[in-house]
Every structure is written in structure tokens, then in C-alpha cells.
Scaffold this motif. Structure first.
Motif, PDB file in Angstrom:
ATOM      1  N   THR A 267      14.263  -3.046  15.147  1.00 48.61           N
ATOM      2  CA  THR A 267      14.939  -3.386  13.893  1.00 48.61           C
ATOM      3  C   THR A 267      16.382  -3.812  14.192  1.00 48.61           C
ATOM      4  OG1 THR A 267      13.585  -1.772  12.712  1.00 48.61           O
ATOM      5  CG2 THR A 267      15.600  -2.521  11.620  1.00 48.61           C
ATOM      6  N   PRO A 268      16.857  -4.909  13.603  1.00 47.13           N
ATOM      7  CA  PRO A 268      18.225  -5.384  13.875  1.00 47.13           C
ATOM      8  C   PRO A 268      19.287  -4.321  13.622  1.00 47.13           C
ATOM      9  CG  PRO A 268      16.986  -7.036  12.664  1.00 47.13           C
ATOM     10  CD  PRO A 268      16.127  -5.803  12.693  1.00 47.13           C
ATOM     11  N   GLU A 269      20.274  -4.307  14.462  1.00 47.90           N
ATOM     12  CA  GLU A 269      21.336  -3.302  14.385  1.00 47.90           C
ATOM     13  C   GLU A 269      22.045  -3.336  13.037  1.00 47.90           C
ATOM     14  OE1 GLU A 269      23.099  -0.012  15.772  1.00 47.90           O
ATOM     15  OE2 GLU A 269      21.620  -1.180  16.894  1.00 47.90           O
ATOM     16  N   ALA A 270      22.242  -4.538  12.496  1.00 53.92           N
ATOM     17  CA  ALA A 270      22.936  -4.646  11.206  1.00 53.92           C
ATOM     18  C   ALA A 270      22.155  -3.947  10.098  1.00 53.92           C
ATOM     19  CB  ALA A 270      23.141  -6.115  10.848  1.00 53.92           C
ATOM     20  N   VAL A 271      20.835  -4.042  10.125  1.00 58.70           N
ATOM     21  CA  VAL A 271      19.999  -3.380   9.128  1.00 58.70           C
ATOM     22  C   VAL A 271      20.036  -1.874   9.316  1.00 58.70           C
ATOM     23  CG1 VAL A 271      17.642  -3.114   8.273  1.00 58.70           C
ATOM     24  CG2 VAL A 271      18.497  -5.386   8.851  1.00 58.70           C
ATOM     25  N   LEU A 272      19.960  -1.409  10.566  1.00 60.44           N
ATOM     26  CA  LEU A 272      20.027   0.026  10.848  1.00 60.44           C
ATOM     27  C   LEU A 272      21.355   0.612  10.366  1.00 60.44           C
ATOM     28  CD1 LEU A 272      18.548   0.142  14.481  1.00 60.44           C
ATOM     29  CD2 LEU A 272      17.382   0.719  12.344  1.00 60.44           C
ATOM     30  N   THR A 273      22.437  -0.119  10.594  1.00 59.64           N
ATOM     31  CA  THR A 273      23.767   0.348  10.175  1.00 59.64           C
ATOM     32  C   THR A 273      23.854   0.447   8.658  1.00 59.64           C
ATOM     33  OG1 THR A 273      24.797  -0.611  12.135  1.00 59.64           O
ATOM     34  CG2 THR A 273      26.235  -0.157  10.263  1.00 59.64           C
ATOM     35  N   ARG A 274      23.311  -0.562   7.972  1.00 56.34           N
ATOM     36  CA  ARG A 274      23.329  -0.531   6.502  1.00 56.34           C
ATOM     37  C   ARG A 274      22.503   0.638   5.974  1.00 56.34           C
ATOM     38  NH1 ARG A 274      22.978  -4.208   2.063  1.00 56.34           N
ATOM     39  NH2 ARG A 274      23.367  -2.904   0.223  1.00 56.34           N
ATOM     40  N   LEU A 275      21.322   0.839   6.549  1.00 58.47           N
ATOM     41  CA  LEU A 275      20.480   1.963   6.133  1.00 58.47           C
ATOM     42  C   LEU A 275      21.183   3.295   6.347  1.00 58.47           C
ATOM     43  CD1 LEU A 275      16.918   0.947   7.392  1.00 58.47           C
ATOM     44  CD2 LEU A 275      17.490   1.612   5.047  1.00 58.47           C
ATOM     45  N   ASN A 276      21.809   3.449   7.497  1.00 51.06           N
ATOM     46  CA  ASN A 276      22.515   4.692   7.797  1.00 51.06           C
ATOM     47  C   ASN A 276      23.622   4.935   6.771  1.00 51.06           C
ATOM     48  OD1 ASN A 276      25.100   5.948   9.284  1.00 51.06           O
ATOM     49  ND2 ASN A 276      23.262   6.888  10.115  1.00 51.06           N
ATOM     50  N   THR A 277      24.375   3.905   6.446  1.00 52.30           N
ATOM     51  CA  THR A 277      25.457   4.024   5.467  1.00 52.30           C
ATOM     52  C   THR A 277      24.924   4.445   4.109  1.00 52.30           C
ATOM     53  OG1 THR A 277      26.786   2.352   6.603  1.00 52.30           O
ATOM     54  CG2 THR A 277      27.311   2.771   4.293  1.00 52.30           C
ATOM     55  N   GLU A 278      23.846   3.805   3.665  1.00 52.24           N
ATOM     56  CA  GLU A 278      23.300   4.094   2.342  1.00 52.24           C
ATOM     57  C   GLU A 278      22.677   5.494   2.276  1.00 52.24           C
ATOM     58  OE1 GLU A 278      23.921   2.291  -0.139  1.00 52.24           O
ATOM     59  OE2 GLU A 278      24.615   0.466   0.849  1.00 52.24           O
ATOM     60  N   ILE A 279      22.042   5.925   3.350  1.00 56.09           N
ATOM     61  CA  ILE A 279      21.465   7.274   3.369  1.00 56.09           C
ATOM     62  C   ILE A 279      22.566   8.324   3.310  1.00 56.09           C
ATOM     63  CG2 ILE A 279      20.199   8.937   4.806  1.00 56.09           C
ATOM     64  CD1 ILE A 279      18.560   6.459   5.804  1.00 56.09           C
ATOM     65  N   ASN A 280      23.628   8.106   4.050  1.00 55.69           N
ATOM     66  CA  ASN A 280      24.750   9.053   4.010  1.00 55.69           C
ATOM     67  C   ASN A 280      25.386   9.110   2.624  1.00 55.69           C
ATOM     68  OD1 ASN A 280      25.557  10.435   6.678  1.00 55.69           O
ATOM     69  ND2 ASN A 280      25.037   8.376   7.347  1.00 55.69           N
ATOM     70  N   LEU A 281      25.476   7.960   1.950  1.00 58.07           N
ATOM     71  CA  LEU A 281      26.003   7.947   0.583  1.00 58.07           C
ATOM     72  C   LEU A 281      25.084   8.721  -0.352  1.00 58.07           C
ATOM     73  CD1 LEU A 281      27.240   4.235   0.214  1.00 58.07           C
ATOM     74  CD2 LEU A 281      28.654   6.310   0.251  1.00 58.07           C
ATOM     75  N   ALA A 282      23.781   8.529  -0.197  1.00 54.21           N
ATOM     76  CA  ALA A 282      22.810   9.224  -1.054  1.00 54.21           C
ATOM     77  C   ALA A 282      22.899  10.733  -0.872  1.00 54.21           C
ATOM     78  CB  ALA A 282      21.403   8.723  -0.744  1.00 54.21           C
ATOM     79  N   LEU A 283      23.092  11.169   0.378  1.00 56.27           N
ATOM     80  CA  LEU A 283      23.149  12.604   0.658  1.00 56.27           C
ATOM     81  C   LEU A 283      24.382  13.277   0.059  1.00 56.27           C
ATOM     82  CD1 LEU A 283      21.922  12.641   4.369  1.00 56.27           C
ATOM     83  CD2 LEU A 283      20.720  13.578   2.378  1.00 56.27           C
ATOM     84  N   LYS A 284      25.371  12.490  -0.309  1.00 63.49           N
ATOM     85  CA  LYS A 284      26.586  13.039  -0.916  1.00 63.49           C
ATOM     86  C   LYS A 284      26.490  13.145  -2.431  1.00 63.49           C
ATOM     87  CE  LYS A 284      29.606  11.379   2.787  1.00 63.49           C
ATOM     88  NZ  LYS A 284      30.705  10.438   3.158  1.00 63.49           N
ATOM     89  N   THR A 285      25.438  12.584  -3.024  1.00 63.69           N
ATOM     90  CA  THR A 285      25.313  12.630  -4.480  1.00 63.69           C
ATOM     91  C   THR A 285      24.937  14.038  -4.919  1.00 63.69           C
ATOM     92  OG1 THR A 285      22.980  11.966  -4.419  1.00 63.69           O
ATOM     93  CG2 THR A 285      24.621  10.208  -4.576  1.00 63.69           C
ATOM     94  N   PRO A 286      25.495  14.509  -6.037  1.00 63.76           N
ATOM     95  CA  PRO A 286      25.199  15.873  -6.503  1.00 63.76           C
ATOM     96  C   PRO A 286      23.709  16.105  -6.744  1.00 63.76           C
ATOM     97  CG  PRO A 286      27.083  14.962  -7.676  1.00 63.76           C
ATOM     98  CD  PRO A 286      26.506  13.844  -6.867  1.00 63.76           C
TER      99      PRO A 286
END
Length: 330
Positions: A267-286
């Protein structure tokens, strides 16, 4: 019109090259990601803890990414079937997986896998760890972990320790306790946790290792199952009086089940980086944090690189344990 470049055009070429070099190194197709629905392959059956968390995460990612995120359950073989689906999917970011790390750190040391856990799977982000708890049933009359070891030493083989299966995290915990305490304990492996919990409640064995969950906590609160130790980086908020295996002097047994998101290996690195960012944001939601903590699991998150290091370290540790204990799965 002359085909010979003008002086002005020649001078502009180096500047254009510099500008091109400064642009992100991903294709137009990658830059447009996601352009269609994303599939999350859950390596476990519907309705369980991991499935519920994966679906909650999918809902968050759908909103953040602006595209549908659908969940598909592909259970079996300790998570290996689901991970095989991910490993063989197109590496375009539209198929990702949700699983514990066991298919990557345990299963490879027990037999041949249909995929290469290093080459074919890319760690994206850790999502949570699920504490492993050692519980006493009505068949054990002792009060605590110290009493358990004393009974095992006094009567070798008399303590029956149930796990959800051979070479599971609970089995590795058992082997580490036996090795550290130099005692002989009888292993009672099940094929999954449902019947194991039913038999624990009827006192079919002395102790059980299982993941702390909503299915287990009511029996702890009622006193039918008594916690002796937990495998977790720190004491569990729901059971503050229960020591970790590390506190009891068994650091190698202080294991928990780590879950995360994975992608196909190329999987392209740019896609992996975006996924990682979005998952971390989701984990911070109450909402998602409440869902995780309410099920007695702990949100994690962090970089893909750190997740990868955790996987490598646990795989190396398990390889040594499995070899020393001569664990085999038929």
C-alpha cells in the motif's frame, strides 16, 4: 516556429525541476484517495468485542474521510483467515484489516501461513489493548496468586489452568508463569472463549485466563470469578485492587492482547500515513474512547513505526517461548 529552445526557456528548466522535486511523491490516483468505499476486514465473528470496536471505528472513519466504510467479518484460524484476505487484497487503501497482532506474532511460529506476515502485511496503527485477566473459579480455594503457586508446588499438576486455545496469549502467559515459578500446571485448552467461560462458572478447573470484557466483568462483580492478576502495562481501572503479573514478579507473563489496523504490504506510503492520521484522530473522540473504556479496553494509537516495532518484539519473544515450551498445534 523554431524547435530550438529560447534562452528564457532554457533558464526556466532548472527552476521547473526544483518545483517538481518539491511536490509530494504520490500519484494523482493516490492524491484522490479515498474516491470510493473502504472495506475493513475484521478477523473475528460478528457481535464480539473486536467486531463492535471495529464497527465504531468504521463509523468515525466514514465521517472523517467522507466515504462509506463497510465492515466484513472473515473469522477463523486464530485471525489468520481475515489477515490472509488483507494480505491478498489490492494494495490501494480500499481494503484494510482489524485484528489482534496474534496472526503475525504467534501463528507464524506454529505452522505455515498462506501469507508472509512481514512482506504482505503493513501495520497502520494500533487501536487498543485488551487486558488478560487470570481468574479463580469455585474449584480453587486459595485467596490470591501466591496461594495458587503454593498449591502448584505442593501438588504438581493439580492446578488446572484453562485458556481459549493452544498458543493463544493466555497459553503464553501460563508458560511464562510455569517457567518463572518452576511449577507444573495442567493446561486445559479450549477452542474459543464461549464454552470456556461456561465451564469456568461451573468450576470445571481452578483458574482461567481470558480477555477482560463485558461478558466477564459481571461474573467478577458477582464474585463467581475472582481476579488474581492482570496482564496489562498498568493496573486496570475497573480492577484497581488486582496486581499486574509484573508487580507479582512475572514481567515476561505480563501480556495483553494488542489490536490494530493493517493494510496490504505494498500500500502506498501516502495512503498509510493518511490512514494512521485519521485513526489517531478517531481514537481521541469522546465517543470512541467511551466505547473502548466501557468495555475495559484501553485506547492506544501512535505511529505505524512504533506499532511495527511492538509486533517485531512480541514475535521474537513468542518464538523463544514457543520453542522452549515445545508448543505445537496439530
Amino acid at each position: 516556429m523554431s524547435l530550438i529552445p529560447s534562452r528564457r526557456r532554457l533558464l526556466a528548466l532548472p527552476l521547473l525541476a526544483l518545483c517538481a522535486a518539491a511536490l509530494p511523491s504520490f500519484s494523482i490516483a493516490q492524491a484522490a484517495w479515498p474516491a470510493r468505499p473502504i472495506r475493513i476486514v475484521v478477523a473475528y465473528p460478528p457481535g464480539g468485542l473486536s467486531d463492535n470496536i471495529a464497527r465504531a471505528l468504521a463509523d468515525k472513519l466514514a465521517v472523517q474521510l467522507g466515504t462509506p466504510v463497510v465492515v466484513e467479518n472473515r473469522a477463523g484460524a486464530g485471525g489468520s483467515i481475515g489477515m490472509d484476505v488483507v494480505a491478498k487484497a489490492a494494495p490501494d487503501g480500499y481494503t484494510i484489516g482489524f485484528s489482534s497482532i496474534s496472526p503475525l506474532v504467534l501463528n507464524p511460529h506454529l505452522g505455515k501461513l498462506p501469507f508472509d506476515p512481514v512482506r504482505d502485511i503493513a501495520p497502520v496503527a494500533s487501536v487498543m489493548y485488551s487486558p488478560v485477566v487470570l481468574l479463580a473459579t469455585s474449584a480453587f480455594e486459595g485467596k490470591d496468586f501466591k496461594d495458587l503457586l503454593a498449591a502448584a508446588k505442593a501438588r504438581p499438576g493439580s492446578i488446572r489452568w484453562s485458556t481459549s486455545g493452544l498458543a493463544t496469549v493466555g497459553h503464553i502467559v501460563l508458560e511464562q508463569v510455569q517457567n518463572g515459578a518452576k511449577v507444573e500446571i495442567t493446561h486445559i485448552p479450549y477452542k474459543g472463549g464461549g464454552q470456556q467461560l461456561t465451564d469456568a462458572l461451573s468450576g470445571q478447573f481452578e483458574v482461567i485466563t481470558t480477555n477482560l470484557s463485558g461478558a466477564v466483568m459481571p461474573h467478577i462483580l458477582s464474585g463467581k470469578l475472582r481476579p488474581l492478576a492482570v496482564g496489562a502495562p498498568a493496573r486496570v481501572e475497573a480492577l484497581p485492587q488486582v496486581p499486574t503479573f509484573a508487580e507479582l514478579g512475572f514481567a515476561p507473563a505480563n501480556l495483553s492482547s494488542l489490536f490494530g489496523v493493517f493494510a496490504p504490504g505494498k500500500t502506498p506510503e501516502a495512503v498509510l500515513t493518511r490512514l494512521n492520521t485519521e485513526i489517531n484522530l478517531a481514537l481521541k473522540t469522546p465517543e470512541l474512547r467511551k466505547r473502548l473504556l466501557g468495555a475495559d479496553n484501553v485506547p492506544t494509537g501512535g505511529s505505524a513505526a512504533e506499532f511495527g516495532r511492538q509486533i517485531v518484539q512480541e514475535s521474537d519473544n513468542n518464538a523463544r517461548i514457543i520453542k522452549a515450551a515445545q508448543i505445537k498445534v496439530d
